[in-house]
Scaffold this active site. Sequence first.
Site, short mmCIF file in Angstrom:
data_model
loop_
_atom_site.label_atom_id
_atom_site.label_comp_id
_atom_site.label_asym_id
_atom_site.label_seq_id
_atom_site.Cartn_x
_atom_site.Cartn_y
_atom_site.Cartn_z
CG ASP A 172 -0.21 -0.36 2.42
OD1 ASP A 172 0.73 -0.31 2.57
OD2 ASP A 172 -0.89 -0.70 3.59
CG ASP A 212 -9.19 -1.05 11.38
OD1 ASP A 212 -8.13 -1.59 11.15
OD2 ASP A 212 -9.40 0.10 10.53
CG HIS A 258 -6.07 -1.96 8.50
ND1 HIS A 258 -6.18 -0.55 9.00
CD2 HIS A 258 -4.63 -1.85 8.32
CE1 HIS A 258 -5.08 -0.08 9.58
NE2 HIS A 258 -3.93 -0.64 8.88
CD GLU A 305 -8.83 1.66 7.74
OE1 GLU A 305 -8.89 0.57 8.44
OE2 GLU A 305 -8.35 2.58 8.09
C1 GLP Z 1 -0.42 0.24 8.70
C2 GLP Z 1 -0.15 -0.48 7.25
C3 GLP Z 1 -0.50 -1.83 7.26
C4 GLP Z 1 -0.06 -2.39 8.89
C5 GLP Z 1 -0.63 -1.80 9.95
C6 GLP Z 1 -0.20 -2.21 11.54
O1 GLP Z 1 -1.81 0.55 8.81
N1 GLP Z 1 -0.87 -0.06 6.15
O2 GLP Z 1 0.04 -2.80 6.51
O3 GLP Z 1 -0.34 -3.90 9.22
O4 GLP Z 1 -0.25 -0.15 9.73
O5 GLP Z 1 1.03 -1.52 11.87
P1 GLP Z 1 2.00 -1.99 13.06
O6 GLP Z 1 2.55 -3.43 12.56
O7 GLP Z 1 2.80 -0.75 13.30
O8 GLP Z 1 1.05 -2.10 14.20
#
Ligand code: GLP
Length: 260
Positions: A67, A136, A138, A143
Amino acid sequence: MEVVILQGSKQIGQLAADAVEALLRRKPDAVLGLATGSSPLPVYDELAARHERDGLDFSAAHAFALDEYVGLEHGHPESYREVIRREFTDRVNILPENVHTPDGAAEDLPAACRAYEDQMRSLGGVDLQLLGVGTDGHIGFNEPGSSFASRTRIKSLIEQTRRDNARFFPSLAEVPHHVVTQGLGTILEARHVVLIATGAQKAPTVRDFVEGPVSAICAASILQFHPHATILLDEAAASSLKLADFYRHTYDNKPAWQGL
Ligand code: GLP
């Protein structure tokens, strides 16, 4: 879904790196799917160490990021293109032209999204996709409510995600509202999916997507449909799972030849 509960991030990083290493030794031109966020960082550290120490070779590999933010200019330090480069690809010998990220600054976003999907397809699709999970539920930036059939496209972030990601920006106001993300349909086509979740704040999310109903309200639950999904958790992230003891028993007694 295989749920593996490990002591902490170091062990998770090593096990996920074992899977990437086995793939690269079997298929040097493998296509890797990369995630941002803190969860995959121990994997990147371990892979960089193995490259340095043992010469683990990425020279024929390709990588696709999940992304990207929309509206950040090329080269913005928090754009995922830069984050992936800094955290991982600059630390191994993958060719810069083999590292692909969605173009969140494209003038024609739908066309750029289609081109991204085409590029993935033309290289044979993703062999191993690393994933984190948002609080959440995702994956990528899909989302709640994302279509299970979705492909790479533009999405709006919910406020909880913007707040979660504000730690990387000078202020919440600077976190973009829009992103481009691989769809759930895209992610489901990766041949092996390895999702990493650590810390107590992820425990309710992990319980929901591993043991709850498959539902678009919790996007990661679609992984229950994936034929080869590995969920790597530390003790804290696993602490709300009903069947934690069963997952531990299963993994402890798994035949070594099966690998991940
Ligand atoms: C962002 C990314 C996701 C990732 C998420 C969780 O929103 N787009 O791909 O999984 O963060 O991040 P973390 O691993 O820092 O909790």
